[in-house]
Motif scaffolding. Structure first.
Motif, mmCIF file in Angstrom:
data_model
loop_
_atom_site.group_PDB
_atom_site.id
_atom_site.type_symbol
_atom_site.label_atom_id
_atom_site.label_comp_id
_atom_site.label_asym_id
_atom_site.label_seq_id
_atom_site.Cartn_x
_atom_site.Cartn_y
_atom_site.Cartn_z
ATOM 1 N N LEU A 40 7.858 -5.640 0.436
ATOM 2 C CA LEU A 40 6.888 -6.725 0.555
ATOM 3 C C LEU A 40 7.647 -7.970 0.992
ATOM 4 C CD1 LEU A 40 3.977 -7.874 0.077
ATOM 5 C CD2 LEU A 40 4.726 -8.393 -2.252
ATOM 6 N N ALA B 182 4.173 -4.459 4.184
ATOM 7 C CA ALA B 182 3.272 -5.373 3.480
ATOM 8 C C ALA B 182 3.846 -6.777 3.530
ATOM 9 C CB ALA B 182 3.080 -4.916 2.042
ATOM 10 N N ALA C 229 0.760 -11.970 -7.743
ATOM 11 C CA ALA C 229 0.331 -10.979 -6.751
ATOM 12 C C ALA C 229 1.427 -9.943 -6.514
ATOM 13 C CB ALA C 229 -0.056 -11.671 -5.439
ATOM 14 N N VAL C 230 2.677 -10.369 -6.512
ATOM 15 C CA VAL C 230 3.785 -9.421 -6.351
ATOM 16 C C VAL C 230 3.790 -8.432 -7.514
ATOM 17 C CG1 VAL C 230 6.299 -9.179 -6.331
ATOM 18 C CG2 VAL C 230 5.202 -10.951 -4.941
ATOM 19 N N THR D 85 -4.602 -5.229 -5.159
ATOM 20 C CA THR D 85 -4.026 -6.578 -5.160
ATOM 21 C C THR D 85 -4.690 -7.457 -4.103
ATOM 22 O OG1 THR D 85 -1.958 -5.699 -6.004
ATOM 23 C CG2 THR D 85 -1.875 -7.876 -4.991
ATOM 24 N N SER E 116 1.252 -7.587 -9.355
ATOM 25 C CA SER E 116 0.072 -6.736 -9.182
ATOM 26 C C SER E 116 0.323 -5.664 -8.125
ATOM 27 C CB SER E 116 -1.135 -7.596 -8.794
ATOM 28 O OG SER E 116 -2.253 -6.798 -8.505
ATOM 29 N N TRP E 117 0.976 -6.037 -7.019
ATOM 30 C CA TRP E 117 1.310 -5.075 -5.964
ATOM 31 C C TRP E 117 2.148 -3.926 -6.522
ATOM 32 C CZ3 TRP E 117 6.460 -4.753 -3.726
ATOM 33 C CH2 TRP E 117 6.551 -3.875 -2.644
ATOM 34 N N LEU F 165 3.048 -10.997 2.199
ATOM 35 C CA LEU F 165 2.340 -11.986 1.394
ATOM 36 C C LEU F 165 2.586 -13.332 2.047
ATOM 37 C CD1 LEU F 165 0.856 -12.993 -1.152
ATOM 38 C CD2 LEU F 165 3.070 -12.971 -2.317
ATOM 39 N N LEU G 110 -2.579 -11.466 1.373
ATOM 40 C CA LEU G 110 -1.797 -10.238 1.528
ATOM 41 C C LEU G 110 -2.366 -9.408 2.652
ATOM 42 C CD1 LEU G 110 -1.988 -10.380 -2.028
ATOM 43 C CD2 LEU G 110 -0.032 -9.003 -1.393
ATOM 44 N N LEU H 149 -1.380 -2.113 -3.179
ATOM 45 C CA LEU H 149 -1.768 -3.182 -2.263
ATOM 46 C C LEU H 149 -3.273 -3.401 -2.183
ATOM 47 C CD1 LEU H 149 -0.627 -5.313 -0.359
ATOM 48 C CD2 LEU H 149 -0.795 -3.645 1.476
ATOM 49 N N PRO I 116 -1.497 -5.393 4.681
ATOM 50 C CA PRO I 116 -0.680 -4.182 4.608
ATOM 51 C C PRO I 116 0.264 -4.004 5.793
ATOM 52 C CG PRO I 116 -2.906 -3.621 5.292
ATOM 53 C CD PRO I 116 -2.899 -5.102 4.982
#
Length: 189
Positions: A90, A130, A171-172, A183, A174-175, A132, A105, A180, A107
């Motif tokens: 990511l 991915a 968010a990281v 998230t 959660s990823w 962000l 975010l 993805l 993909p």
């Protein structure tokens, strides 16, 4: 050895760039590392990384020492050495098309004009990475784009950026934990 993930914050090295808009990715990486009370270690004169445990996974959080347009050198070096597949990477970076305080975010896709992401795509040989994006814009009309991204945030923008950096770090996590798609649903709204 457990499969590793790699989170890379893009930016420019040096104190003169530390608080610039272009270093939003570095600041996301630093927020993640700070939360884990971890320390960075140098990697082959290309950058630095911290090895952490986050969301039950082993993760490298890295920042290039190269300037933005050579960021892919660190990413590909770490990915090769630690055998990290592209789907476990990511990349966090600034985006002038998003307002300050917003994150998004994706993909995969093109670099969208972001030279650091372009370098990562070229070095890894795929757009399926991915990313962000952290909003730093919009660019005021009289500014040249390069001058704008290398300018410091105003005090008002710093106030908007602080929760976005926390949100990006969340968010990281959660990823890593939920993948993805979930998230993106949670954080892109």
């Amino acid at each position: 050895m457990a499969e590793l993930s790699l989170v890379v914050g893009l930016g420019n090295p040096g104190a003169q760039y530390a608080r610039t808009r272009h270093n939003a990715g570095f600041r996301v990486a630093d927020e993640i590392v700070r939360r884990q009370s971890a320390d960075y270690q140098a990697w082959q004169n290309l950058g630095e990384y911290a090895k952490i445990r986050l969301a039950g996974k082993d993760v490298l959080v890295a920042k290039p020492f190269t300037y933005m347009n050579e960021s892919g050198r660190l990413v590909s070096s770490l990915a090769r050495f630690f055998k990290i597949p592209a789907q476990n990477i990511l990349v966090c970076f600034d985006d002038v098309s998003l307002g300050v305080g917003h994150i998004r975010l994706r993909p995969s896709g093109s670099a969208g004009g972001q030279k650091g992401m372009k370098s990562v795509i070229e070095q890894l040989g795929t757009q399926n990475i991915a990313r962000l994006r952290v909003g730093i814009g919009p660019k005021p009309a009289p500014f040249d784009l390069a001058d704008f991204v290398l300018s410091n945030f105003s005090k008002a923008d710093e106030t908007l950026l602080a929760p976005a950096l926390e949100n990006a770090a969340n968010a990281v996590e959660s990823w890593l934990k939920d993948g993805l798609e979930k998230t993106m649903t949670r954080f892109n709204g």
